[in-house]
Design an enzyme around this catalytic site. Structure first.
Site, PDB file in Angstrom:
ATOM      1  N   HIS A   1       3.158  14.853  -1.226  1.00 61.43           N
ATOM      2  CA  HIS A   1       4.274  14.758  -0.288  1.00 61.43           C
ATOM      3  C   HIS A   1       5.448  14.054  -0.951  1.00 61.43           C
ATOM      4  O   HIS A   1       5.282  13.003  -1.570  1.00 61.43           O
ATOM      5  CB  HIS A   1       3.865  13.996   0.979  1.00 61.43           C
ATOM      6  N   SER A   2       6.629  14.645  -0.829  1.00 55.44           N
ATOM      7  CA  SER A   2       7.873  14.094  -1.350  1.00 55.44           C
ATOM      8  C   SER A   2       7.746  13.874  -2.863  1.00 55.44           C
ATOM      9  O   SER A   2       7.467  14.819  -3.589  1.00 55.44           O
ATOM     10  CB  SER A   2       8.222  12.810  -0.591  1.00 55.44           C
ATOM     11  N   MET A   3       7.911  12.650  -3.355  1.00 59.39           N
ATOM     12  CA  MET A   3       7.763  12.411  -4.790  1.00 59.39           C
ATOM     13  C   MET A   3       6.372  12.814  -5.260  1.00 59.39           C
ATOM     14  O   MET A   3       6.199  13.303  -6.373  1.00 59.39           O
ATOM     15  CB  MET A   3       8.018  10.942  -5.132  1.00 59.39           C
TER      16      MET A   3
ATOM     17  N   ALA B   1       4.725  15.326  -4.318  1.00 60.34           N
ATOM     18  CA  ALA B   1       4.726  16.773  -4.539  1.00 60.34           C
ATOM     19  C   ALA B   1       5.199  17.090  -5.952  1.00 60.34           C
ATOM     20  O   ALA B   1       4.595  17.911  -6.653  1.00 60.34           O
ATOM     21  CB  ALA B   1       5.615  17.466  -3.511  1.00 60.34           C
TER      22      ALA B   1
ATOM     23  N   SER C   1       4.758  19.184   0.383  1.00 61.15           N
ATOM     24  CA  SER C   1       5.628  19.033   1.545  1.00 61.15           C
ATOM     25  C   SER C   1       6.716  18.027   1.212  1.00 61.15           C
ATOM     26  O   SER C   1       6.547  17.186   0.328  1.00 61.15           O
ATOM     27  CB  SER C   1       4.832  18.561   2.771  1.00 61.15           C
TER      28      SER C   1
END
Length: 135
Positions: free
Chosen positions: A95-97, A99, A123
């Site tokens: 998720h975010s970083m 990802a 995501s």
């Protein structure tokens, strides 16, 4: 390659599911720790999947370890630990970083000829080739 002791520091396994047939490695957002995925281990996934949180240096159980502020360097450390695990049936979620880090780890694993995840779920992050400011 890292030793088993050092590699195990990269992972948080909240529920012992060593008999499970598939692992989902979960990469947290910037500033997050593997703790954000702990509830998944008991309530989100089936009994045949083991949730394994990736614990980055300077976070959670590795708070005393020096931060690695560079995603490239982080990706090599995580890739070493994943390759050392010997897993062949696994997937990544980031998720975010996390990802972007998961994506980089896939590239590292592929470059060294190690097993790669069967799926990469992401995501909260644009694809690397799209940049952060594109609409």
């Amino acid at each position: 390659m890292m030793t088993t002791y050092l590699a195990s520091r990269w992972f948080d396994r909240p529920v012992n599911k060593s008999s499970r047939t598939f692992r989902l490695y979960c990469f947290p957002y910037a500033g997050g720790s593997s703790m954000v995925f702990r509830s998944w281990a008991t309530s989100v996934v089936g009994d045949d999947i083991e949730i394994v949180g990736v614990e980055l240096p300077g976070r959670g159980g590795r708070m005393a370890d020096p931060l690695i502020p560079d995603l490239e360097t982080l990706s090599f450390g995580v890739a070493d630990a994943i390759a050392e695990s010997g897993d062949t049936r696994f997937a990544f979620f980031g998720h975010s970083m996390g990802a972007l880090l998961a994506f980089l780890v896939v590239r590292r694993l592929r470059a060294r000829g190690a097993p790669v995840p069967r799926h990469l779920f992401v995501s909260g992050c644009s694809a690397p080739h799209c940049g952060t400011n594109r609409k």
